[in-house]
Design a protein around this motif. Structure first.
Motif, PDB file in Angstrom:
ATOM      1  N   ALA A  14      -6.821  -1.770   1.457  1.00 21.96           N
ATOM      2  CA  ALA A  14      -6.501  -0.474   0.861  1.00 21.96           C
ATOM      3  C   ALA A  14      -7.394   0.634   1.379  1.00 21.96           C
ATOM      4  O   ALA A  14      -6.956   1.776   1.548  1.00 21.96           O
ATOM      5  CB  ALA A  14      -6.618  -0.566  -0.663  1.00 21.96           C
TER       6      ALA A  14
ATOM      7  N   ALA B  74      -3.007  -1.031  -6.655  1.00 22.79           N
ATOM      8  CA  ALA B  74      -2.142   0.138  -6.477  1.00 22.79           C
ATOM      9  C   ALA B  74      -1.916   0.862  -7.800  1.00 22.79           C
ATOM     10  O   ALA B  74      -1.916   2.097  -7.863  1.00 22.79           O
ATOM     11  CB  ALA B  74      -0.805  -0.270  -5.864  1.00 22.79           C
TER      12      ALA B  74
ATOM     13  N   ILE C 128      -6.692   4.141  -0.822  1.00 21.14           N
ATOM     14  CA  ILE C 128      -6.622   4.244  -2.275  1.00 21.14           C
ATOM     15  C   ILE C 128      -8.044   4.472  -2.787  1.00 21.14           C
ATOM     16  O   ILE C 128      -8.939   3.669  -2.526  1.00 21.14           O
ATOM     17  CB  ILE C 128      -6.011   2.970  -2.889  1.00 21.14           C
ATOM     18  CG1 ILE C 128      -4.588   2.765  -2.359  1.00 21.14           C
ATOM     19  CG2 ILE C 128      -5.995   3.056  -4.403  1.00 21.14           C
ATOM     20  CD1 ILE C 128      -3.888   1.534  -2.893  1.00 21.14           C
TER      21      ILE C 128
ATOM     22  N   LEU D 268       0.830  -1.196   0.000  1.00 20.68           N
ATOM     23  CA  LEU D 268       0.000   0.000   0.000  1.00 20.68           C
ATOM     24  C   LEU D 268       0.871   1.254   0.000  1.00 20.68           C
ATOM     25  O   LEU D 268       0.498   2.286  -0.554  1.00 20.68           O
ATOM     26  CB  LEU D 268      -0.919   0.003   1.224  1.00 20.68           C
ATOM     27  CG  LEU D 268      -2.014  -1.068   1.204  1.00 20.68           C
ATOM     28  CD1 LEU D 268      -2.763  -1.070   2.525  1.00 20.68           C
ATOM     29  CD2 LEU D 268      -2.954  -0.849   0.055  1.00 20.68           C
TER      30      LEU D 268
ATOM     31  N   PHE E  85       1.778   2.760  -3.285  1.00 22.32           N
ATOM     32  CA  PHE E  85       0.809   3.661  -3.912  1.00 22.32           C
ATOM     33  C   PHE E  85       1.274   5.101  -3.824  1.00 22.32           C
ATOM     34  O   PHE E  85       1.153   5.881  -4.766  1.00 22.32           O
ATOM     35  CB  PHE E  85      -0.550   3.496  -3.217  1.00 22.32           C
ATOM     36  CG  PHE E  85      -1.534   4.574  -3.563  1.00 22.32           C
ATOM     37  CD1 PHE E  85      -2.104   4.605  -4.820  1.00 22.32           C
ATOM     38  CD2 PHE E  85      -1.877   5.550  -2.638  1.00 22.32           C
ATOM     39  CE1 PHE E  85      -3.006   5.582  -5.146  1.00 22.32           C
ATOM     40  CE2 PHE E  85      -2.782   6.531  -2.957  1.00 22.32           C
ATOM     41  CZ  PHE E  85      -3.353   6.552  -4.216  1.00 22.32           C
TER      42      PHE E  85
ATOM     43  N   SER F 198       4.338  -5.229  -8.312  1.00 23.30           N
ATOM     44  CA  SER F 198       3.288  -4.281  -7.996  1.00 23.30           C
ATOM     45  C   SER F 198       1.957  -5.008  -7.956  1.00 23.30           C
ATOM     46  O   SER F 198       1.880  -6.212  -8.196  1.00 23.30           O
ATOM     47  CB  SER F 198       3.272  -3.148  -9.023  1.00 23.30           C
ATOM     48  OG  SER F 198       2.462  -2.093  -8.579  1.00 23.30           O
TER      49      SER F 198
END
Length: 337
Positions: free
Chosen positions: A102, A82, A109, A14, A17, A78
């Motif tokens: 998230a 994200a 996000i 996370l 991000f 990844s």
């Protein structure tokens, strides 16, 4: 689908991000709808969970909506969620647990689920039939191979506790490899997807006991995978989302009715996979996309709340997230398109 099973988003990812947003470029949501360039980020390599998307692309359902779809894979370093939040695409496939992580993070996000690909969780624990392991009660004094993630540990604790077993008597190790090759040797139990790993094992003649998660604990019948988009796109271009979801739904409805053909279409995108295996996998998955085809993609608040409660109980997140922050059914048309 060994790597596909890595569907627990490590908390550290996370943080990526924040780095990704520094170089993000928001997808355009203005201008003429015709021939709009749209990117969809897969959760992993093309597989039968994705067949409806490839069918919709092959049959021209996206083109009919003025969408030119580009499908990409996230890569090993990844996650699709994200990358979506960082503006690298308009849509992505991910998992309910990843989205809950998230949304509950200190830096949420801003994405939301707009459809579920499968109505029920089709994963579970497996052991060789000869092992005598038929339920989590039998996990004591055995070896489980997996990803050693917090939510995986919580799931094992939950099902063992519910069956009256002691989780502390289970030995957990890192996954030694794909498939069933290590079962019965240094490993007793693994976590498989019924439509992928389990199907392949059956085709290979391996006799397994399969213990589906959604039968072991109702809270574990979470959505995986799910189709995501950004909050920004929902606000700025809901018509595009509607067009994309309508075309996608049409592809999945076709895959439900035309299993073999859909596997052949997927095989064009994943030629390294054995076609006979894809057809067998597709035969299973096509019957599990939804219980009621006209309602493909629809999600239940109870499913979201149940899994969030589970994550709070096992301290995977530190507060409950309202379901409406994580999903919407507003783009699921009630009639077949």
């Amino acid at each position: 689908m060994d790597k596909l099973k890595k569907y627990i988003l490590p908390i550290g990812l996370l943080l990526s991000f924040l780095l990704l947003t520094g170089c993000s470029s928001e997808p355009s949501s203005s201008g003429n709808k015709k021939n709009k360039q749209i990117t969809l980020i897969l959760d992993y390599i093309p597989n039968t969970n994705h067949s409806g998307i490839y069918v919709a692309q092959e049959k021209g359902y996206y083109a009919d909506k003025g969408i030119d779809l580009n499908i990409i894979e996230p890569g090993d370093d990844s996650t699709s969620l994200a990358l979506l939040g960082a503006g690298k695409g308009e849509f992505a496939l991910s998992y309910q647990e990843d989205l809950t992580y998230a949304t509950a993070s200190k830096n949420p996000i801003p994405v939301k689920a707009v459809a579920t690909v499968l109505q029920h969780n089709t994963s579970g624990f497996v052991a060789l039939k000869s092992s005598g392991i038929t339920s989590p009660k039998d996990f004591e004094d055995r070896v489980y191979a997996g990803w050693q993630s917090p939510s995986e540990e919580a799931t094992l604790k939950a099902v063992m506790t519910k069956s009256g077993a002691d989780y502390n008597k289970l030995t957990t190790v890192g996954d030694a490899g794909a498939g069933t090759g290590d079962l019965g040797k240094n490993v007793d139990i693994k976590w498989f997807f019924e439509g992928w790993d389990y199907t392949k094992a059956v085709m290979d003649g391996v006799e397994l006991n399969y213990m589906p998660l959604n039968k072991l604990d109702d809270r574990l019948d979470f959505y995986t995978p799910i189709l995501l988009t950004t909050d920004k796109l929902i606000d700025s271009d809901p018509e595009l989302i509607q067009d994309f979801v309508d075309a996608t739904k049409k592809g999945y409805l076709y895959a439900i009715e035309h299993s073999d053909e859909s596997a052949e279409i997927l095989h064009q995108a994943s030629p390294d996979q054995d076609l006979a295996f894809l057809k067998q996998s597709q035969a299973f998955v096509s019957t599990h996309y939804t219980d009621t085809p006209e309602s493909w993609g629809v999600m239940s608040q109870d499913v979201w709340d149940n899994y969030t409660d589970f994550m709070v109980e096992y301290q995977l997140i530190d507060h409950k997230i309202p379901a409406e922050q994580m999903f919407t059914n507003q783009f699921i048309s009630k009639e077949d398109k």
